[in-house]
Design an enzyme around this catalytic site. Structure first.
Site, mmCIF file in Angstrom:
data_model
loop_
_atom_site.group_PDB
_atom_site.id
_atom_site.type_symbol
_atom_site.label_atom_id
_atom_site.label_comp_id
_atom_site.label_asym_id
_atom_site.label_seq_id
_atom_site.Cartn_x
_atom_site.Cartn_y
_atom_site.Cartn_z
ATOM 1 N N THR A 24 0.812 -1.214 0.000
ATOM 2 C CA THR A 24 0.000 0.000 0.000
ATOM 3 C C THR A 24 0.844 1.262 0.000
ATOM 4 O O THR A 24 0.381 2.309 0.385
ATOM 5 C CB THR A 24 -0.955 0.031 1.200
ATOM 6 O OG1 THR A 24 -0.168 -0.076 2.381
ATOM 7 C CG2 THR A 24 -1.956 -1.077 1.136
ATOM 8 N N ASN A 44 0.805 5.593 4.249
ATOM 9 C CA ASN A 44 0.864 5.997 5.654
ATOM 10 C C ASN A 44 2.297 5.976 6.187
ATOM 11 O O ASN A 44 3.217 5.521 5.518
ATOM 12 C CB ASN A 44 0.004 5.048 6.477
ATOM 13 C CG ASN A 44 0.501 3.621 6.363
ATOM 14 O OD1 ASN A 44 0.518 3.065 5.272
ATOM 15 N ND2 ASN A 44 0.927 3.022 7.459
ATOM 16 N N ASP A 89 -2.459 4.250 10.316
ATOM 17 C CA ASP A 89 -2.486 3.498 9.052
ATOM 18 C C ASP A 89 -3.457 4.126 8.048
ATOM 19 O O ASP A 89 -4.039 3.434 7.223
ATOM 20 C CB ASP A 89 -2.850 2.019 9.302
ATOM 21 C CG ASP A 89 -2.510 1.120 8.112
ATOM 22 O OD1 ASP A 89 -1.752 1.554 7.228
ATOM 23 O OD2 ASP A 89 -3.019 -0.012 8.060
ATOM 24 N N VAL A 329 -6.517 -8.020 3.603
ATOM 25 C CA VAL A 329 -6.309 -8.020 5.058
ATOM 26 C C VAL A 329 -7.542 -8.499 5.817
ATOM 27 O O VAL A 329 -7.439 -9.178 6.829
ATOM 28 C CB VAL A 329 -5.845 -6.625 5.544
ATOM 29 C CG1 VAL A 329 -6.951 -5.593 5.423
ATOM 30 C CG2 VAL A 329 -5.344 -6.687 6.962
ATOM 31 N N CYS A 395 2.106 -13.176 14.387
ATOM 32 C CA CYS A 395 1.275 -14.196 13.726
ATOM 33 C C CYS A 395 -0.117 -13.682 13.339
ATOM 34 O O CYS A 395 -0.675 -14.098 12.317
ATOM 35 C CB CYS A 395 1.111 -15.418 14.619
ATOM 36 S SG CYS A 395 2.592 -15.917 15.521
ATOM 37 N N HIS A 399 -2.823 -15.168 10.689
ATOM 38 C CA HIS A 399 -3.623 -16.247 11.278
ATOM 39 C C HIS A 399 -4.804 -15.725 12.090
ATOM 40 O O HIS A 399 -5.498 -16.512 12.729
ATOM 41 C CB HIS A 399 -2.738 -17.145 12.149
ATOM 42 C CG HIS A 399 -1.797 -18.006 11.337
ATOM 43 N ND1 HIS A 399 -2.230 -19.090 10.615
ATOM 44 C CD2 HIS A 399 -0.466 -17.915 11.117
ATOM 45 C CE1 HIS A 399 -1.182 -19.653 9.998
ATOM 46 N NE2 HIS A 399 -0.113 -18.955 10.277
ATOM 47 N N MET A 438 4.776 -19.633 4.592
ATOM 48 C CA MET A 438 4.923 -19.622 6.050
ATOM 49 C C MET A 438 6.419 -19.682 6.358
ATOM 50 O O MET A 438 7.020 -20.751 6.383
ATOM 51 C CB MET A 438 4.166 -20.830 6.635
ATOM 52 C CG MET A 438 4.378 -21.055 8.118
ATOM 53 S SD MET A 438 3.859 -19.642 9.112
ATOM 54 C CE MET A 438 4.909 -19.875 10.534
HETATM 55 C C1 HEC Z 1 2.551 -13.700 6.182
HETATM 56 C C2 HEC Z 1 1.516 -14.595 6.651
HETATM 57 C C3 HEC Z 1 1.842 -15.504 7.839
HETATM 58 C C4 HEC Z 1 2.342 -15.161 9.083
HETATM 59 C C5 HEC Z 1 2.725 -13.773 9.577
HETATM 60 C C6 HEC Z 1 2.390 -16.376 9.839
HETATM 61 N N1 HEC Z 1 1.935 -17.430 9.090
HETATM 62 FE FE1 HEC Z 1 1.777 -19.354 9.708
HETATM 63 N N2 HEC Z 1 1.085 -19.888 7.887
HETATM 64 C C7 HEC Z 1 0.914 -19.042 6.825
HETATM 65 C C8 HEC Z 1 0.491 -19.793 5.672
HETATM 66 C C9 HEC Z 1 0.206 -19.234 4.304
HETATM 67 C C10 HEC Z 1 0.408 -21.137 6.088
HETATM 68 C C11 HEC Z 1 -0.025 -22.348 5.243
HETATM 69 C C12 HEC Z 1 1.198 -22.955 4.635
HETATM 70 C C13 HEC Z 1 0.836 -24.213 3.830
HETATM 71 O O1 HEC Z 1 -0.211 -24.196 3.190
HETATM 72 O O2 HEC Z 1 1.620 -25.161 3.874
HETATM 73 C C14 HEC Z 1 0.771 -21.147 7.481
HETATM 74 C C15 HEC Z 1 0.822 -22.291 8.247
HETATM 75 C C16 HEC Z 1 1.166 -22.341 9.577
HETATM 76 C C17 HEC Z 1 1.175 -23.550 10.383
HETATM 77 C C18 HEC Z 1 0.779 -24.942 9.903
HETATM 78 C C19 HEC Z 1 -0.661 -25.175 10.250
HETATM 79 C C20 HEC Z 1 -1.271 -26.390 9.652
HETATM 80 O O3 HEC Z 1 -2.281 -26.872 10.207
HETATM 81 O O4 HEC Z 1 -0.815 -26.827 8.581
HETATM 82 C C21 HEC Z 1 1.546 -23.179 11.638
HETATM 83 C C22 HEC Z 1 1.691 -24.073 12.851
HETATM 84 C C23 HEC Z 1 1.794 -21.757 11.613
HETATM 85 N N3 HEC Z 1 1.558 -21.277 10.344
HETATM 86 C C24 HEC Z 1 2.161 -20.998 12.721
HETATM 87 C C25 HEC Z 1 2.465 -19.658 12.669
HETATM 88 C C26 HEC Z 1 2.935 -18.893 13.800
HETATM 89 C C27 HEC Z 1 3.133 -19.426 15.190
HETATM 90 C C28 HEC Z 1 3.148 -17.630 13.353
HETATM 91 C C29 HEC Z 1 3.733 -16.457 14.119
HETATM 92 C C30 HEC Z 1 5.034 -16.675 14.686
HETATM 93 C C31 HEC Z 1 2.779 -17.592 11.943
HETATM 94 N N4 HEC Z 1 2.378 -18.826 11.568
HETATM 95 C C32 HEC Z 1 2.842 -16.446 11.155
HETATM 96 C C33 HEC Z 1 1.107 -17.668 6.811
HETATM 97 C C34 HEC Z 1 1.604 -16.942 7.866
#
Ligand code: HEC
Length: 476
Positions: A24, A44, A89, A329, A395, A399, A438
């Site tokens: 953005t 922003n 923002d 978002v 996270c 999430h 991830m």
């Molecule tokens: C920028 C976006 C983003 C952030 C920030 C993020 N995640 Fe993720 N996370 C994802 C995505 C996309 C997937 C799915 C990946 C896949 O399809 O294999 C995922 C998958 C996961 C999974 C696997 C879950 C499963 O059931 O398969 C875990 C555990 C997880 N994230 C934990 C975390 C934690 C803890 C944090 C913070 C420290 C975090 N994530 C931050 C995008 C993010």
């Protein structure tokens, strides 16, 4: 990778952007060939909290501004700053519309924008002079715009880092109007705004420090999390809505509105035939009468729609097309508010319509959600609290706030990995799923810190399971 992107990536905002945060920084541009002026809507401040970028001082020139430059030479022509010292923002990257309208009996060349901050601005696009600014949704960060200076009349409580107290801002960080384009109908003189009515708690964080990756906004995202409290959730859900607002930019007032259950509805298209097309978060693609907003037609699209439609003619036939699909978002971050429009999922498709078209969509796949089935929560309260802070910081933006996930990335409360500390570390620490978006968080957290997040999510899942039980119909 061009040099400017490499440079941008070295900044906090660039890191966030690399993590999949929105781009953005520069979105909206418009060009007037007669004046040879290029208009740029500027993003922003980052981190949001001004204390952490310029000691809480100054206007931060050109942030959240509309800047006009001479296209041939690149020279500065004029600028108008919508939000001096921006800290919420409130981008000004929203759609810029150029139009010729009659104001007080005089033809004016205007530039119109409805940025995130909730005010609808009409500027003279030849010199940047402010013609009018009126809020198109309820706004509490400012009581109005001083027409003499062009500056907002701020509510002192809005500067949360000065007061040291939380500020529940309306609009919130998702903006009264985000990137979804609005539309202008020269016949009715109306601008159709896909508006969000959604607040955000800006909570100062005196101990905040930038991190190498993650959501570097300078406010306490952990403390901002929605509590596991049925009444608090109900109130927040009730206050969070969306609307298609038909705004009269000359009279500075709303002419009609279509109210939606939730925010984050699609971009808008107005046609010369007097129709306004818009997809919405509830999975409907609809046409309204430009004159009064009456719904004339709709199509169940099976998915939330955020993109704007388009219309074109081919071999004498007019088509309307929309890139249907749910994202952005609102599909990731706002936790229990994600599903305000109903459970929404993403089915990415280009939908194309014509008068007399007969194609049908295949039946939608079932909406499946794994049950909430967490292990018992046994961790100490301070461990869970630390996990909550880390979750909010690193996270929640993907999430979901308070670990309530949407349909695009896994809802961690329902994840099979929740019960498995080793796999949790492999994913979050070692980057096992990095190729799927991830990434590893080892650069910003130790393995024990990452484990506190798992304990927090276990706690959250148990709380929500209890809430679900309490609200389920009683059986005897
Ligand atoms: C920028 C976006 C983003 C952030 C920030 C993020 N995640 Fe993720 N996370 C994802 C995505 C996309 C997937 C799915 C990946 C896949 O399809 O294999 C995922 C998958 C996961 C999974 C696997 C879950 C499963 O059931 O398969 C875990 C555990 C997880 N994230 C934990 C975390 C934690 C803890 C944090 C913070 C420290 C975090 N994530 C931050 C995008 C993010």
């Amino acid at each position: 990778e061009p040099e400017y992107l490499k440079k941008a990536a070295a900044t906090w905002h660039g890191q966030w952007w690399k993590q999949g945060g929105g781009g953005t920084v520069w979105d909206a541009m418009a060009y007037d060939p007669a004046l040879d002026l290029l208009y740029i809507g500027v993003g922003n401040g980052s981190p949001w909290n001004q204390l952490y970028r310029s000691e809480g001082k100054g206007d931060n020139l050109y942030l959240s501004s509309i800047v006009a430059i001479h296209a041939k030479t690149g020279e500065y022509a004029w600028h108008y700053q919508t939000t001096p010292g921006e800290s919420w923002d409130f981008t000004a990257t929203q759609h810029i519309i150029l139009a010729d309208v009659t104001i007080d009996g005089k033809p004016r060349k205007v530039l119109m924008q409805a940025p995130k901050n909730g005010f609808f601005y009409v500027l003279d696009r030849t010199d940047g002079k402010l013609i009018s600014a009126r809020n198109f949704v309820p706004v509490n960060w400012a009581s109005g715009i001083d027409m003499r200076t062009g500056r907002p009349i701020e509510n002192p409580a809005a500067r949360y880092y000065k007061t040291g107290k939380p500020f529940i801002g309306s609009p919130g960080a998702t903006g009264a109007h985000s990137w979804q384009p609005m539309a202008f109908d020269p016949k009715t003189g109306l601008v159709f705004i896909p508006a969000n009515l959604a607040a955000f708690p800006y909570i100062p964080d005196p101990a905040w420090k930038p991190a190498k990756l993650g959501f570097n906004v300078g406010v306490d995202m952990g403390k901002a999390a929605m509590p596991a409290d049925a009444a608090a959730r109900k109130a927040a859900l009730a206050a969070t809505t969306g609307a298609l607002i038909a705004w009269d930019p000359v009279a500075q007032k709303e002419r009609w509105r279509v109210s939606f259950k939730g925010p984050w509805n699609g971009g808008v298209l107005a046609t010369a035939g007097g129709l306004v097309f818009q997809g919405n978060a509830a999975g409907e693609f609809a046409a309204y009468a430009a004159a009064d907003g009456k719904k004339l037609w709709s199509f169940p699209a099976q998915t939330g729609i955020v993109a704007p439609p388009m219309s074109y003619e081919l071999n004498g036939q007019q088509y309307v097309a929309v890139l249907a699909g749910w994202g952005g978002v609102w599909a990731l971050a706002p936790g229990v508010l994600i599903d305000k429009s109903g459970p929404v999922r993403n089915i990415s498709r280009l939908l194309v319509f014509k008068v007399g078209g007969k194609a049908q969509l295949p039946a939608p796949p079932a909406l499946e959600k794994a049950p909430l089935d967490p292990p018992a929560s046994t961790a100490a309260p301070d461990v869970i609290a630390a996990g909550g802070e880390h979750f909010g910081r690193f996270c929640g933006v993907c999430h979901g706030d308070a670990a309530v996930g949407g349909a695009l990335v896994p809802d961690l409360r329902r994840s099979g990995v929740l019960n498995d500390a080793t796999t949790w570390q492999q994913i979050v620490h070692d980057g096992l799923l990095k190729d799927n978006g991830m990434v590893s968080f080892a650069g910003v957290m130790s393995a024990p810190e990452i484990e506190t997040i798992r304990q927090y999510v276990i706690k959250r899942a148990n709380e929500d399971k209890a809430l679900e039980r309490a609200s389920a119909p009683k059986t005897r």
